[in-house]
Design a protein around this motif. Structure first.
Motif, mmCIF file in Angstrom:
data_model
loop_
_atom_site.group_PDB
_atom_site.id
_atom_site.type_symbol
_atom_site.label_atom_id
_atom_site.label_comp_id
_atom_site.label_asym_id
_atom_site.label_seq_id
_atom_site.Cartn_x
_atom_site.Cartn_y
_atom_site.Cartn_z
ATOM 1 N N PRO A 197 1.159 -1.298 -0.191
ATOM 2 C CA PRO A 197 0.294 0.199 0.297
ATOM 3 C C PRO A 197 1.090 1.171 0.353
ATOM 4 N N GLU A 198 1.692 1.346 0.515
ATOM 5 C CA GLU A 198 2.776 2.704 0.393
ATOM 6 C C GLU A 198 3.536 2.519 -0.525
ATOM 7 N N ALA A 199 3.407 1.780 -1.387
ATOM 8 C CA ALA A 199 4.079 2.055 -2.433
ATOM 9 C C ALA A 199 3.293 1.765 -4.032
ATOM 10 N N GLN A 200 2.022 2.834 -4.055
ATOM 11 C CA GLN A 200 0.944 1.886 -4.743
ATOM 12 C C GLN A 200 1.685 2.620 -6.879
ATOM 13 N N ASN A 201 2.031 4.204 -6.413
ATOM 14 C CA ASN A 201 3.197 5.062 -7.599
ATOM 15 C C ASN A 201 4.229 3.770 -7.636
ATOM 16 N N ARG A 202 4.909 3.592 -7.328
ATOM 17 C CA ARG A 202 6.143 2.886 -7.815
ATOM 18 C C ARG A 202 5.416 1.319 -8.536
ATOM 19 N N LEU A 203 4.722 0.510 -8.174
ATOM 20 C CA LEU A 203 4.018 -0.102 -8.393
ATOM 21 C C LEU A 203 3.578 -0.156 -9.708
ATOM 22 N N THR A 204 2.685 1.108 -9.598
ATOM 23 C CA THR A 204 2.283 1.688 -10.745
ATOM 24 C C THR A 204 3.131 1.368 -12.223
ATOM 25 N N ALA A 205 4.127 1.939 -11.073
ATOM 26 C CA ALA A 205 5.339 2.459 -12.876
ATOM 27 C C ALA A 205 6.055 1.442 -13.044
ATOM 28 N N GLY A 206 6.403 -0.046 -12.036
ATOM 29 C CA GLY A 206 6.629 -0.763 -12.510
ATOM 30 C C GLY A 206 5.912 -1.943 -14.035
ATOM 31 N N TYR A 207 4.732 -2.194 -13.341
ATOM 32 C CA TYR A 207 3.537 -2.554 -14.045
ATOM 33 C C TYR A 207 3.763 -1.603 -15.332
ATOM 34 N N MET A 208 3.952 -0.351 -15.663
ATOM 35 C CA MET A 208 3.351 0.237 -16.674
ATOM 36 C C MET A 208 4.905 -0.214 -17.481
ATOM 37 N N LEU A 209 5.958 -0.216 -16.736
ATOM 38 C CA LEU A 209 6.913 -0.522 -18.307
ATOM 39 C C LEU A 209 6.844 -1.611 -19.023
ATOM 40 N N PHE A 210 6.134 -2.793 -17.889
ATOM 41 C CA PHE A 210 5.861 -4.037 -19.057
ATOM 42 C C PHE A 210 4.751 -3.562 -19.952
ATOM 43 N N TYR A 211 4.050 -3.111 -19.662
ATOM 44 C CA TYR A 211 2.811 -2.257 -20.692
ATOM 45 C C TYR A 211 3.377 -1.895 -21.781
ATOM 46 N N SER A 212 4.733 -0.570 -21.705
ATOM 47 C CA SER A 212 5.259 -0.393 -22.833
ATOM 48 C C SER A 212 6.292 -1.109 -23.370
ATOM 49 N N LEU A 213 6.903 -1.969 -23.044
ATOM 50 C CA LEU A 213 7.686 -2.412 -23.440
ATOM 51 C C LEU A 213 6.573 -3.740 -24.649
ATOM 52 N N GLY A 214 5.562 -3.938 -23.751
ATOM 53 C CA GLY A 214 4.793 -4.873 -24.594
ATOM 54 C C GLY A 214 4.605 -4.072 -26.589
ATOM 55 N N SER A 215 4.126 -2.911 -26.115
ATOM 56 C CA SER A 215 3.121 -2.431 -26.970
ATOM 57 C C SER A 215 4.597 -1.958 -28.405
ATOM 58 N N ALA A 216 5.559 -1.596 -27.171
ATOM 59 C CA ALA A 216 7.322 -1.304 -28.512
ATOM 60 C C ALA A 216 7.492 -2.247 -28.972
ATOM 61 N N ILE A 217 7.068 -4.338 -28.279
ATOM 62 C CA ILE A 217 6.895 -4.822 -29.962
ATOM 63 C C ILE A 217 5.757 -4.892 -30.592
ATOM 64 N N GLY A 218 5.068 -4.723 -29.745
ATOM 65 C CA GLY A 218 3.895 -5.336 -30.772
ATOM 66 C C GLY A 218 3.883 -4.159 -32.206
ATOM 67 N N SER A 219 3.827 -3.198 -31.102
ATOM 68 C CA SER A 219 3.380 -2.113 -32.283
ATOM 69 C C SER A 219 5.088 -2.347 -33.417
ATOM 70 N N SER A 220 6.468 -2.713 -33.465
ATOM 71 C CA SER A 220 7.588 -2.930 -34.275
ATOM 72 C C SER A 220 7.455 -4.105 -34.938
ATOM 73 N N LEU A 221 6.808 -5.226 -34.583
ATOM 74 C CA LEU A 221 6.719 -6.432 -35.557
ATOM 75 C C LEU A 221 6.222 -6.918 -35.957
ATOM 76 N N SER A 222 4.529 -6.093 -35.779
ATOM 77 C CA SER A 222 3.599 -5.966 -36.586
ATOM 78 C C SER A 222 3.745 -5.018 -38.007
ATOM 79 N N THR A 223 4.399 -4.602 -37.566
ATOM 80 C CA THR A 223 4.552 -3.599 -39.390
ATOM 81 C C THR A 223 5.550 -4.128 -39.584
ATOM 82 N N VAL A 224 6.585 -5.601 -39.994
ATOM 83 C CA VAL A 224 7.298 -6.223 -40.248
ATOM 84 C C VAL A 224 6.672 -7.054 -41.240
#
Length: 423
Positions: A352-379
């Protein structure tokens, strides 16, 4: 223990997380939840406005195709930096003040984009817009921290539905305003609305008494990555997020190519309107947070991932009818929203005391996944057309389902064993 508390404890046992303890929370009214959802949706839309406008922005500033592509790249880089550098600030300073300050700076950055007279100014200001778009994650974390534990999933689902609507409607709004008044009007309009939202947040955003982190800022940023290492639930749900967002961006990134070509020959505005089809599925899945509150987090995840796999069948039938594509988009967005809301509802129980950092860590995975999908799908589209894109999406969906099956805790496990299994 009352029924709601029992349900929350049951879900914690099923999903291998520790329940919140000693956290002072308050009920959020529907108008306040709506403000959170609208503000979060607008913040994330700012990072997506440029996608359908690249051709007109490039023509206006005399950019090459490569230079136009860098506009989106600068936004993504800014967003990733914002996740690492800005989102954790909510665990160090007063979250309300951080949110209001970021909203004000976001309005200023949008104004600079609209006034950009050269490539350098545009790239710098659009990267800043991307960085400050992480305001949406700070809003989700703050809303979750204000909610009662038995209602946290519902609150996260409600606010996240606003984010999904913001993402899906950004293309439509940008296309319509550009056709009427030019691309700069998009950012001027968003600047004005963001200023209004800033005033509302300053007047209406609830205060929260809590003990902020005593870590220094460098250690606070570093602790985001430490949380990923320490918390099995965050790692597991982060990998699932990486896969589902790679799945969806595999569809959305090359979608304009077949729709703008014969026999459809759609304009940018029509392609943007088409993206609104996903709102129906996203709104339907907003109740996923309620299901997580009732102890159905794992069940919701499994069903939603299976639906995302099934969705690629009608999507692959685009050449037969566009109605198949619309049906597939609705199902795919339903699954995405359901899993995304469930993921957040579960990770917010861990620390509970680290909810912002939990969000940041989780969304880093989101950003990486979005980048992978965007790059490979055009190929994939360049080498194998729409069939290649659909095959790629199917493989990612199958990988998501297999990973969930391999990491979900069994019913016979204790909460501690379940956490180890999730890791």
């Amino acid at each position: 223990m009352d029924g709601r508390a029992a349900a929350a404890s049951s879900d914690a046992a099923n999903d291998g997380v520790r329940p919140n303890a000693g956290v002072v929370v308050s009920a959020l009214t529907r108008p306040m939840m709506t403000l959170f959802a609208f503000a979060a949706g607008l913040a994330v839309a700012n990072a997506y406005f440029a996608h359908p406008l690249l051709d007109v922005m490039a023509a206006d500033l005399d950019l090459s195709q490569t230079g136009a592509g860098l506009i989106v790249g600068a936004t993504q880089v800014g967003y990733a930096l914002g996740l690492i550098l800005l989102v954790p600030l909510g665990d160090l300073f007063d979250r309300r003040r951080v949110i209001i300050a970021q909203s004000l700076f976001s309005a200023m950055a949008l104004g600079f984009v609209a006034l950009s007279a050269n490539t350098e100014m545009l790239m710098a200001s659009i990267a800043t817009v991307g960085m400050l778009a992480v305001l949406t994650q700070a809003l989700v974390a703050y809303a979750a921290s204000l909610a009662r534990p038995s209602e946290r999933g519902h609150v996260v689902g409600f606010v996240t539905s606003g984010i999904v609507i913001g993402i899906l409607s950004a293309r439509t709004v940008a296309g319509l305003l550009t056709d009427l008044l030019g691309w700069r009007s998009v950012y001027l309009a968003s600047c004005a609305v963001t200023l209004v939202i800033t005033v509302l947040l300053h007047r209406l955003l609830p205060h929260q008494k809590r003990e902020a982190s005593k870590l220094s800022y460098p250690r606070l940023v570093g602790s985001t990555f430490k949380l990923i290492w320490q918390e099995p639930v965050l790692r597991t749900r982060g990998v699932i997020a990486l896969l589902i967002f790679a799945n969806v961006t595999t569809l959305l990134t090359p979608l304009v190519l077949p729709l703008s070509a014969p026999p459809f020959s759609m304009s940018h505005t029509k392609v943007g309107l088409f993206g609104l089809a996903g709102i129906a599925g996203a709104l339907a899945a907003s109740r996923a947070g309620r299901w997580a509150d009732l102890g159905l987090g794992q069940t919701t995840t499994g069903i939603a991932l299976a639906l995302m796999l099934i969705a690629w069948l009608p999507i692959s039938l685009l050449d037969q009818s566009i109605l198949w594509l619309i049906a597939g988009v609705v199902v795919l967005d339903f699954g995405l929203q359901a899993v995304h809301v469930t993921n957040q509802a579960l990770i917010y129980r861990v620390r509970p005391e680290a909810q912002n950092r939990l969000t940041a860590g989780y969304m880093l995975f989101y950003s990486l996944g979005s980048a992978i999908g965007s790059s490979l799908s055009t190929v994939a589209y360049a080498h194998a057309g729409w069939s290649g894109v659909c095959l790629m999406g199917t493989v990612i969906s199958l990988a998501s389902l297999i990973f969930w099956l391999a990491t979900r805790p069994s019913r016979s496990q204790t909460p501690e064993e379940g956490a180890a299994s999730n890791g």
